[in-house]
Every structure is written in structure tokens, then in C-alpha cells.
Design a protein around this motif. Structure first.
Motif, PDB file in Angstrom:
ATOM      1  N   ALA A  48      13.491   8.297   1.124  1.00 56.51           N
ATOM      2  CA  ALA A  48      12.507   7.879   0.125  1.00 56.51           C
ATOM      3  C   ALA A  48      11.503   6.877   0.663  1.00 56.51           C
ATOM      4  N   TRP A  49      11.973   5.917   1.466  1.00 62.76           N
ATOM      5  CA  TRP A  49      11.103   4.799   1.861  1.00 62.76           C
ATOM      6  C   TRP A  49      11.073   4.530   3.364  1.00 62.76           C
ATOM      7  N   ASP A  68       5.986  -2.869  -1.641  1.00 63.42           N
ATOM      8  CA  ASP A  68       5.583  -1.983  -0.553  1.00 63.42           C
ATOM      9  C   ASP A  68       6.729  -1.886   0.447  1.00 63.42           C
ATOM     10  N   LEU A  69       7.201  -0.668   0.659  1.00 61.09           N
ATOM     11  CA  LEU A  69       8.237  -0.406   1.659  1.00 61.09           C
ATOM     12  C   LEU A  69       7.712   0.651   2.620  1.00 61.09           C
ATOM     13  N   ASN A  70       7.361   0.192   3.811  1.00 63.21           N
ATOM     14  CA  ASN A  70       6.852   1.096   4.839  1.00 63.21           C
ATOM     15  C   ASN A  70       5.708   1.963   4.328  1.00 63.21           C
ATOM     16  N   GLY A  71       4.790   1.313   3.600  1.00 62.30           N
ATOM     17  CA  GLY A  71       3.594   1.984   3.119  1.00 62.30           C
ATOM     18  C   GLY A  71       3.754   2.744   1.829  1.00 62.30           C
ATOM     19  N   ARG A  72       4.924   2.712   1.224  1.00 64.27           N
ATOM     20  CA  ARG A  72       5.157   3.396  -0.041  1.00 64.27           C
ATOM     21  C   ARG A  72       5.241   2.356  -1.155  1.00 64.27           C
ATOM     22  N   ARG A  73       4.514   2.581  -2.238  1.00 62.22           N
ATOM     23  CA  ARG A  73       4.533   1.671  -3.382  1.00 62.22           C
ATOM     24  C   ARG A  73       5.696   2.069  -4.291  1.00 62.22           C
ATOM     25  N   VAL A  74       6.639   1.157  -4.469  1.00 59.96           N
ATOM     26  CA  VAL A  74       7.880   1.473  -5.165  1.00 59.96           C
ATOM     27  C   VAL A  74       8.000   0.612  -6.411  1.00 59.96           C
ATOM     28  N   THR A  75       8.287   1.238  -7.562  1.00 61.19           N
ATOM     29  CA  THR A  75       8.496   0.480  -8.792  1.00 61.19           C
ATOM     30  C   THR A  75       9.902  -0.101  -8.808  1.00 61.19           C
TER      31      THR A  75
END
Length: 472
Positions: free
Chosen positions: A419-420, A354-361
Motif C-alpha cells: 500500500a505505501w 505522506d508515506l513514500n509519496g502516497r497521501r494516506v488518511t
């Protein structure tokens, strides 16, 4: 050549090779492939319910009538097999006793209990035939008279046996040398590369990076050592990473294999350099990791947690096994030379960040960063939080500590923010042994230092392993 001692295995090996060569030549109509898969699913269910104590309990309600009437839809309603099942039931998972196999392997056990992974001749013939047919195109693209370095662990592990067998099938010499072994070491591995003119190497990306750093320390130019291509496995390998390592060595780098000890070979690179599914051997499903239901199709691809079932009846077939990996499947182009889906591993489900509310693979994170880090010999990511915002520091090891081009740094900062929402800093230092542990622990444990929370068990294992490797 062991098959000449057994007429049944000899006939099976020839039939298997003929099937894979015909598939390689686009000679399997879709209807025939689906019929093959459905028949093989039924055979696998008969095999496991009749021979595996675990599956006898889990799927024992399936009588012959239910199996004979199986459809793809009814198969999708069967229960999953999980990693916890493998850890808890151990030898009860097997459909053949160990003495009926030809070799015994097990998982490394670095982050949990080792699980048994024996192979019988059917397992090896099916998997190594698929690899041989696919890799033949790659090897031919880089000339002939190859000497291949196989750099992976051999003790209770399949790496050396599998790739050695493939090289033998294709008529190429190979040398097994595990640089992390105290018997070999990185310096001796470099000497062997030079002495016998190694042209290709099977290894993890981090072994290639560590070997390059050792070459530079020894006053050698990696690109001058004559290696034409690298075949990577065991770790995440994004296009940016492949490009960086390829440029470092003056070679072509491939993400050659998607596999695991417990599930064996699930994808192999073909002549176009892309990983492909192996639908003669494996039945693939994608599910939503939260609900367990089939993943909804997206625009041009499918994405979800990969679930696999073996279509061959060896020592330990798995039925609806949840790999824990996120993948994308792209349909093969109509004119594709190898008519199966393109497979793109994205990292483990539990490695989502989780980066600033974004789920990143893992794939998205590494792809964005490494596509802008040309010249990096190694890297690590440090995640922190300041003033309510997640921040990212990219620690880079470059040759002689040379800074990255300012334009690349600016491009990375802009892309990460877009992006994040992450501010980005670049740090330069020599990275320790922890980045070499990814294949034995996980990409996240090896590559990501998340200061927002205490280290989890995998990170602790990676740090301990790094301490043990530092002195080698």
C-alpha cells in the motif's frame, strides 16, 4: 419533562419526534425531504442574518427576496464559515444571547482558544430526538433493563447531558462516571460496573482500552463483567479497532456518533451498526479541501471535506461550516431500514500523512494495521525515514506482552509494503498516557510519533496531557 411547562416547546417536541419516527420508517419521499431542507435553509438564513452579528456581516447582503428565492445551487455560492471564524468572533457567532439557552458548553481549548457552544431547547430537542430514534434500535438488539455507563467529561461539555437524556428518553437508567476524573478513577468505574450491572457504555475507544487494562491489572476478566455493548464517540473508530475492543470485552462495539461541540450531532449509528446522516437536521455538502468546490463523485460514493448547515434555528446555527474532516458518503441501499446516506469519517484533512509519496488518511492507516492486530490492547505508530524510505514501527500493547501470531505480522508487513512502500517492524511495550488523549487533541497527535519532523503544537499538548494522566 421540562416541555410540559411550555406549550410551544411541548408541541415542537411532539412534532419533531413524529417527523423522526416517520423518517425512521422510510416515510419521507425524496421530494418532501428536499422541500423540507430548502425551507429550513431559508429559515436558518433568516435566523442568523437577523440575530447573529457575525452572520449579519457575512450574509447581510441577502435580503428577503434573495432568501425567498434561494435554491440549492445559489446556496452553494454562499461563503463558508471556518474554525478561525469561531475562534475569532466567539459570542458574535450566536443567534441568541446565552441567557435564552438552557445550558452553556464550550470546546475544550486544548489546541486553541475555547469557543462558546450554548444550547437552547430547540438544539437539544432536535439532536437528542434523532439520537433516541436511532439508538432505540441498537439498545433493543441487546435486550432490555439496561444500566448504561456514560464515561465522558461533563464540565462545560455536552457528553453527559446528551447521552443521559437519550437514555432517559428510551427508559434506561444511566450512571455518569468519567474515569479520568480524580473523583472517579478507573478502579472505581470498574467497581460501579460490577455493583450495578452496567450493560452498555458510552465512551471513547481509548477509555474502553484503558478500562480493560485496569481490569486485567485488578485480576478481572473484562469479558466477564457483563457489558453487552459499547457506544464509541470522540475518536476515529475503524472496523479493526471495533473488533479488537469487542473481542476484548466480549461485547459488540459501535461507532455510535459523529459530532463535535461546535457543530453538534452530524451522524448517528442505526440498528445495522453503520453511521447515518441526519438529513432532517443537517444539510450536507462535500467539497474538495483544496479548491472549495464540490467534490467530484466517485464510483459508488462521494468523498471530500464535510461542510454542514444546521436546519434548525437554535442558539448557534452554522451556515456552510467547514468541519475540517474528510468523510465518505455512500447512498443508502434501496431496502435500507433507515433511508439516509452512510457516513464514514476518514480523519481530519490536516491529519493526512505522506508515506513514500502516497497521501494516506487516518482511516486508511488504522484500518490496514488494526485489521491485522487481533488481540492488541493498545497501539501507537512510529514513522521514521531510513535510506530515503519512510518506515513504520507499530508499537503494540498485548495482554501479558504476548507476541502476535507470526502470520499476522507477515500479513501486515506485506500489506503495508504494497500500500505505501513501507518496511514494518512490530514492537511490544506498555504504552503511556498519550494514546488516551485523542478525543481532546487529535488521532494523529495521540497515535502517531512522526520522527521525520519536530513535534507540532498538538503533539506537544498531547505529551503534556499524557504526563498529567500518568500518575492517576
Amino acid at each position: 419533562m421540562f416541555t410540559i411547562f411550555d406549550d410551544r416547546l411541548d408541541a415542537f417536541a411532539r412534532r419533531t419526534l413524529a417527523d423522526h419516527r416517520r423518517f425512521d420508517a422510510a416515510g419521507w419521499p425524496r421530494e418532501e425531504l428536499e422541500a423540507h431542507q430548502l425551507t429550513a435553509l431559508r429559515e436558518t438564513l433568516r435566523h442568523v442574518t437577523g440575530n447573529s452579528p457575525f452572520y449579519g456581516e457575512l450574509l447581510g447582503h441577502l435580503d428577503e427576496s434573495a432568501i425567498a428565492g434561494l435554491t440549492f445551487d445559489s446556496f452553494a455560492e454562499l461563503p463558508f464559515t471556518t474554525k478561525d471564524d469561531l475562534r475569532e468572533r466567539l459570542l458574535d457567532m450566536l443567534s441568541k444571547p446565552v441567557h435564552e439557552g438552557w445550558v452553556f458548553y464550550e470546546t475544550t481549548g486544548t489546541t486553541g482558544r475555547s469557543t462558546p457552544c450554548p444550547r437552547d431547547h430547540v438544539d437539544s430537542l432536535v439532536n437528542n430526538t434523532a439520537l433516541s430514534v436511532c439508538y432505540d434500535h441498537v439498545f433493543r438488539a441487546h435486550g432490555d433493563r439496561h444500566v448504561i455507563g456514560v464515561m465522558g467529561p461533563n464540565e462545560l461539555h455536552s457528553t453527559g447531558d446528551t447521552f443521559g437524556d437519550v437514555c432517559r428518553n428510551l427508559g434506561h437508567a444511566h450512571a455518569k462516571m468519567w474515569p479520568h476524573s480524580p473523583v472517579v478513577g478507573f478502579r472505581r468505574a470498574l467497581e460501579v460496573i460490577r455493583e450495578v450491572s452496567v450493560t452498555g457504555v458510552f465512551c471513547t475507544p481509548n477509555v474502553a482500552m484503558s478500562l480493560a487494562k485496569e481490569a486485567v491489572r485488578a485480576g478481572l476478566e473484562p469479558a466477564g463483567l457483563g457489558i453487552r455493548f459499547f457506544m464509541f464517540t470522540g475518536e476515529l473508530a475503524t472496523p479493526g479497532l471495533l473488533r479488537n475492543i469487542g473481542e476484548m470485552w466480549g461485547a459488540t462495539a459501535y461507532n455510535c456518533l459523529y459530532a463535535s461541540q461546535e457543530a453538534s450531532v452530524l451522524g448517528a449509528t442505526h440498528g445495522d451498526g453503520r453511521l447515518r446522516t441526519l438529513p432532517l437536521n443537517v444539510y450536507y455538502e462535500l467539497i474538495d479541501p483544496g479548491t472549495g468546490r464540490p467534490a467530484a463523485p466517485r464510483d459508488g460514493f462521494r468523498q471530500g471535506e464535510l461542510v454542514v448547515t444546521h436546519l434548525y434555528q437554535g442558539s448557534k446555527p452554522l451556515v456552510r461550516y467547514r468541519t475540517g474532516d474528510l468523510v465518505r458518503l455512500y447512498p443508502a441501499a434501496p431496502a435500507a431500514g433507515y433511508p439516509s446516506d452512510v457516513l464514514l469519517p476518514l480523519g481530519r484533512v490536516r491529519d493526512l500523512i505522506d508515506l513514500n509519496g502516497r497521501r494516506v488518511t487516518a482511516y486508511e492507516l488504522e484500518s490496514l494495521i488494526l485489521s491485522r492486530l487481533a488481540g492488541a490492547m493498545d497501539y501507537q505508530l512510529v514513522i521514521d525515514r531510513a535510506d530515503g524510505t519512510d518506515t513504520l514501527t507499530v508499537e503494540v500493547e498485548t495482554r501479558d506482552g504476548a507476541p502476535l501470531p507470526p502470520a499476522a505480522v507477515d500479513d501486515l508487513a506485506g500489506a503495508a509494503h504494497e500500500a505505501w512502500g513501507c518496511p514494518v517492524e512490530i514492537g511490544y511495550r506498555q504504552l503511556g498516557g498519550i494514546t488516551t488523549t485523542g478525543a481532546l487533541v487529535s488521532w494523529k497527535a495521540a497515535r502517531v510519533h512522526d520522527r521525520r519532523r519536530a513535534p507540532d503544537e498538538e503533539r506537544k499538548v498531547a505529551l503534556a496531557m499524557a504526563g498529567g494522566r500518568r500518575g492517576r
